[in-house]
Design a protein around this motif. Sequence first.
Motif, PDB file in Angstrom:
ATOM      1  N   MET A 159       0.833  -1.205   0.000  1.00 60.44           N
ATOM      2  CA  MET A 159       0.000   0.000   0.000  1.00 60.44           C
ATOM      3  C   MET A 159       0.866   1.253   0.000  1.00 60.44           C
ATOM      4  N   LEU A 160       1.980   1.210   0.723  1.00 58.17           N
ATOM      5  CA  LEU A 160       2.886   2.362   0.738  1.00 58.17           C
ATOM      6  C   LEU A 160       3.516   2.588  -0.630  1.00 58.17           C
ATOM      7  N   LEU A 161       3.670   1.529  -1.403  1.00 65.49           N
ATOM      8  CA  LEU A 161       4.261   1.640  -2.735  1.00 65.49           C
ATOM      9  C   LEU A 161       3.244   1.997  -3.817  1.00 65.49           C
ATOM     10  N   SER A 162       1.954   1.920  -3.478  1.00 64.28           N
ATOM     11  CA  SER A 162       0.916   2.209  -4.470  1.00 64.28           C
ATOM     12  C   SER A 162       0.677   3.712  -4.554  1.00 64.28           C
ATOM     13  N   ARG A 163      -0.150   4.106  -5.508  1.00 66.75           N
ATOM     14  CA  ARG A 163      -0.468   5.525  -5.642  1.00 66.75           C
ATOM     15  C   ARG A 163      -1.974   5.704  -5.718  1.00 66.75           C
ATOM     16  N   ASP A 164      -2.413   6.864  -5.321  1.00 62.95           N
ATOM     17  CA  ASP A 164      -3.835   7.200  -5.328  1.00 62.95           C
ATOM     18  C   ASP A 164      -4.215   7.923  -6.602  1.00 62.95           C
ATOM     19  N   GLY A 165      -5.506   7.987  -6.838  1.00 63.45           N
ATOM     20  CA  GLY A 165      -6.044   8.811  -7.910  1.00 63.45           C
ATOM     21  C   GLY A 165      -6.072   8.132  -9.251  1.00 63.45           C
TER      22      GLY A 165
END
Length: 174
Positions: A159-165
Amino acid sequence: MSAGLILVANSIGVMVAGILVGKLMDKSGGCRKYALIGCIITALGFLSMLSYDLSTSILQVVATLLLMGFGMGFSLVPIGNSIFTHTIPGEEGAASSFINTFRQMGSSVGLAIMQAVFVAVWTIDAILTKPQFIDRLVNSFHMVFIICALFALIACVLMLLSRDGPNTSAKQTS
Protein backbone atom coordinates in the motif's frame (compact mmCIF):
# COMPACT_ATOMS: atom_id res chain seq x y z
CA MET A 1 -24.28 -23.97 14.92
CA SER A 2 -22.45 -22.11 17.69
CA ALA A 3 -19.18 -22.02 15.73
CA GLY A 4 -21.01 -20.71 12.67
CA LEU A 5 -22.63 -17.94 14.68
CA ILE A 6 -19.27 -16.98 16.19
CA LEU A 7 -17.69 -16.76 12.73
CA VAL A 8 -20.42 -14.35 11.60
CA ALA A 9 -18.57 -11.71 13.65
CA ASN A 10 -15.91 -11.52 10.94
CA SER A 11 -18.52 -10.84 8.25
CA ILE A 12 -20.22 -8.21 10.39
CA GLY A 13 -16.87 -6.44 10.77
CA VAL A 14 -16.35 -6.50 6.99
CA MET A 15 -19.83 -5.08 6.35
CA VAL A 16 -19.56 -2.29 8.92
CA ALA A 17 -16.07 -1.29 7.77
CA GLY A 18 -17.07 -1.42 4.10
CA ILE A 19 -19.91 1.03 4.67
CA LEU A 20 -17.80 3.29 6.88
CA VAL A 21 -14.76 3.39 4.61
CA GLY A 22 -16.97 3.99 1.57
CA LYS A 23 -18.42 7.09 3.21
CA LEU A 24 -14.97 8.26 4.33
CA MET A 25 -13.57 7.85 0.81
CA ASP A 26 -16.53 9.78 -0.64
CA LYS A 27 -15.77 12.70 1.70
CA SER A 28 -11.99 12.82 1.63
CA GLY A 29 -10.97 10.92 -1.50
CA GLY A 30 -7.95 8.71 -1.76
CA CYS A 31 -7.82 5.00 -1.19
CA ARG A 32 -4.30 4.24 -0.11
CA LYS A 33 -4.47 5.61 3.44
CA TYR A 34 -7.64 3.66 4.20
CA ALA A 35 -6.27 0.44 2.75
CA LEU A 36 -3.13 0.93 4.83
CA ILE A 37 -5.17 1.45 7.99
CA GLY A 38 -7.21 -1.66 7.19
CA CYS A 39 -4.11 -3.79 6.70
CA ILE A 40 -2.69 -2.60 10.02
CA ILE A 41 -5.98 -3.36 11.83
CA THR A 42 -6.04 -6.82 10.23
CA ALA A 43 -2.46 -7.50 11.36
CA LEU A 44 -3.36 -6.38 14.88
CA GLY A 45 -6.33 -8.75 14.82
CA PHE A 46 -4.10 -11.68 13.93
CA LEU A 47 -1.52 -10.69 16.54
CA SER A 48 -4.22 -10.46 19.19
CA MET A 49 -5.03 -14.11 18.44
CA LEU A 50 -1.64 -15.00 19.91
CA SER A 51 -3.24 -14.60 23.33
CA TYR A 52 -5.62 -17.48 22.63
CA ASP A 53 -5.33 -20.51 24.88
CA LEU A 54 -7.71 -22.98 26.48
CA SER A 55 -9.14 -20.30 28.76
CA THR A 56 -9.96 -17.84 25.95
CA SER A 57 -13.56 -16.68 26.22
CA ILE A 58 -16.04 -16.72 23.37
CA LEU A 59 -16.39 -12.96 23.82
CA GLN A 60 -12.65 -12.50 23.16
CA VAL A 61 -12.87 -14.66 20.02
CA VAL A 62 -15.87 -12.69 18.75
CA ALA A 63 -14.12 -9.37 19.49
CA THR A 64 -10.99 -10.50 17.64
CA LEU A 65 -13.01 -11.70 14.65
CA LEU A 66 -14.87 -8.39 14.56
CA LEU A 67 -11.53 -6.55 14.62
CA MET A 68 -10.08 -8.68 11.83
CA GLY A 69 -13.24 -8.36 9.75
CA PHE A 70 -13.24 -4.61 10.27
CA GLY A 71 -9.63 -4.43 9.11
CA MET A 72 -10.33 -6.56 6.04
CA GLY A 73 -13.40 -4.53 5.10
CA PHE A 74 -11.47 -1.32 5.68
CA SER A 75 -8.79 -2.49 3.23
CA LEU A 76 -10.68 -4.47 0.57
CA VAL A 77 -13.05 -1.65 -0.42
CA PRO A 78 -10.29 0.94 -0.99
CA ILE A 79 -8.10 -1.58 -2.81
CA GLY A 80 -10.94 -2.40 -5.20
CA ASN A 81 -11.72 1.28 -5.66
CA SER A 82 -8.07 2.04 -6.33
CA ILE A 83 -7.95 -0.57 -9.06
CA PHE A 84 -11.00 0.96 -10.73
CA THR A 85 -9.54 4.49 -10.57
CA HIS A 86 -6.53 3.21 -12.52
CA THR A 87 -8.61 1.36 -15.11
CA ILE A 88 -8.95 2.58 -18.68
CA PRO A 89 -12.58 3.50 -19.43
CA GLY A 90 -14.34 0.54 -21.01
CA GLU A 91 -12.12 -1.97 -19.22
CA GLU A 92 -14.07 -2.00 -15.94
CA GLY A 93 -15.42 -5.52 -16.60
CA ALA A 94 -11.92 -6.88 -17.05
CA ALA A 95 -10.80 -5.08 -13.88
CA SER A 96 -13.70 -6.58 -11.95
CA SER A 97 -12.78 -10.05 -13.23
CA PHE A 98 -9.17 -9.42 -12.28
CA ILE A 99 -10.15 -8.42 -8.72
CA ASN A 100 -12.41 -11.44 -8.23
CA THR A 101 -9.96 -13.90 -9.76
CA PHE A 102 -7.06 -12.74 -7.61
CA ARG A 103 -9.23 -12.55 -4.49
CA GLN A 104 -10.26 -16.19 -5.01
CA MET A 105 -6.70 -17.26 -5.83
CA GLY A 106 -5.37 -15.41 -2.81
CA SER A 107 -7.88 -17.12 -0.55
CA SER A 108 -7.04 -20.56 -1.91
CA VAL A 109 -3.28 -20.10 -1.89
CA GLY A 110 -3.40 -18.42 1.53
CA LEU A 111 -5.40 -21.30 2.97
CA ALA A 112 -2.94 -23.82 1.50
CA ILE A 113 0.01 -21.90 2.97
CA MET A 114 -1.62 -21.70 6.39
CA GLN A 115 -2.43 -25.40 6.32
CA ALA A 116 1.16 -26.21 5.37
CA VAL A 117 2.48 -24.00 8.19
CA PHE A 118 0.10 -25.61 10.68
CA VAL A 119 1.08 -29.16 9.66
CA ALA A 120 4.80 -28.32 9.62
CA VAL A 121 4.74 -26.82 13.12
CA TRP A 122 2.56 -29.68 14.38
CA THR A 123 4.96 -32.27 12.96
CA ILE A 124 8.15 -30.55 14.12
CA ASP A 125 6.69 -30.14 17.61
CA ALA A 126 5.68 -33.79 17.68
CA ILE A 127 9.13 -34.99 16.60
CA LEU A 128 11.42 -32.60 18.46
CA THR A 129 9.70 -31.48 21.63
CA LYS A 130 6.86 -34.00 21.97
CA PRO A 131 4.47 -31.67 23.81
CA GLN A 132 0.93 -32.64 24.69
CA PHE A 133 -1.74 -32.59 21.98
CA ILE A 134 -3.23 -29.28 23.16
CA ASP A 135 0.18 -27.59 23.31
CA ARG A 136 0.96 -28.70 19.75
CA LEU A 137 -2.43 -27.41 18.63
CA VAL A 138 -1.90 -24.01 20.26
CA ASN A 139 1.68 -23.73 18.94
CA SER A 140 0.57 -24.57 15.43
CA PHE A 141 -2.25 -22.04 15.44
CA HIS A 142 0.01 -19.35 16.92
CA MET A 143 2.48 -19.78 14.08
CA VAL A 144 -0.37 -19.52 11.56
CA PHE A 145 -1.52 -16.28 13.23
CA ILE A 146 2.03 -14.87 13.04
CA ILE A 147 2.30 -15.72 9.34
CA CYS A 148 -1.12 -14.15 8.66
CA ALA A 149 -0.04 -10.98 10.48
CA LEU A 150 3.14 -10.92 8.36
CA PHE A 151 1.07 -11.17 5.18
CA ALA A 152 -1.05 -8.23 6.39
CA LEU A 153 2.13 -6.24 7.06
CA ILE A 154 3.42 -7.09 3.58
CA ALA A 155 0.14 -5.70 2.27
CA CYS A 156 0.95 -2.51 4.23
CA VAL A 157 4.24 -2.20 2.40
CA LEU A 158 2.49 -2.71 -0.93
CA MET A 159 0.00 0.00 0.00
CA LEU A 160 2.89 2.36 0.74
CA LEU A 161 4.26 1.64 -2.74
CA SER A 162 0.92 2.21 -4.47
CA ARG A 163 -0.47 5.52 -5.64
CA ASP A 164 -3.84 7.20 -5.33
CA GLY A 165 -6.04 8.81 -7.91
CA PRO A 166 -6.81 8.23 -11.53
CA ASN A 167 -4.08 7.04 -13.84
CA THR A 168 -3.31 10.23 -15.74
CA SER A 169 -0.89 8.44 -18.06
CA ALA A 170 -3.56 6.04 -19.34
CA LYS A 171 -4.87 6.93 -22.76
CA GLN A 172 -8.63 6.89 -23.02
CA THR A 173 -9.86 4.70 -25.82
CA SER A 174 -12.58 5.86 -28.18
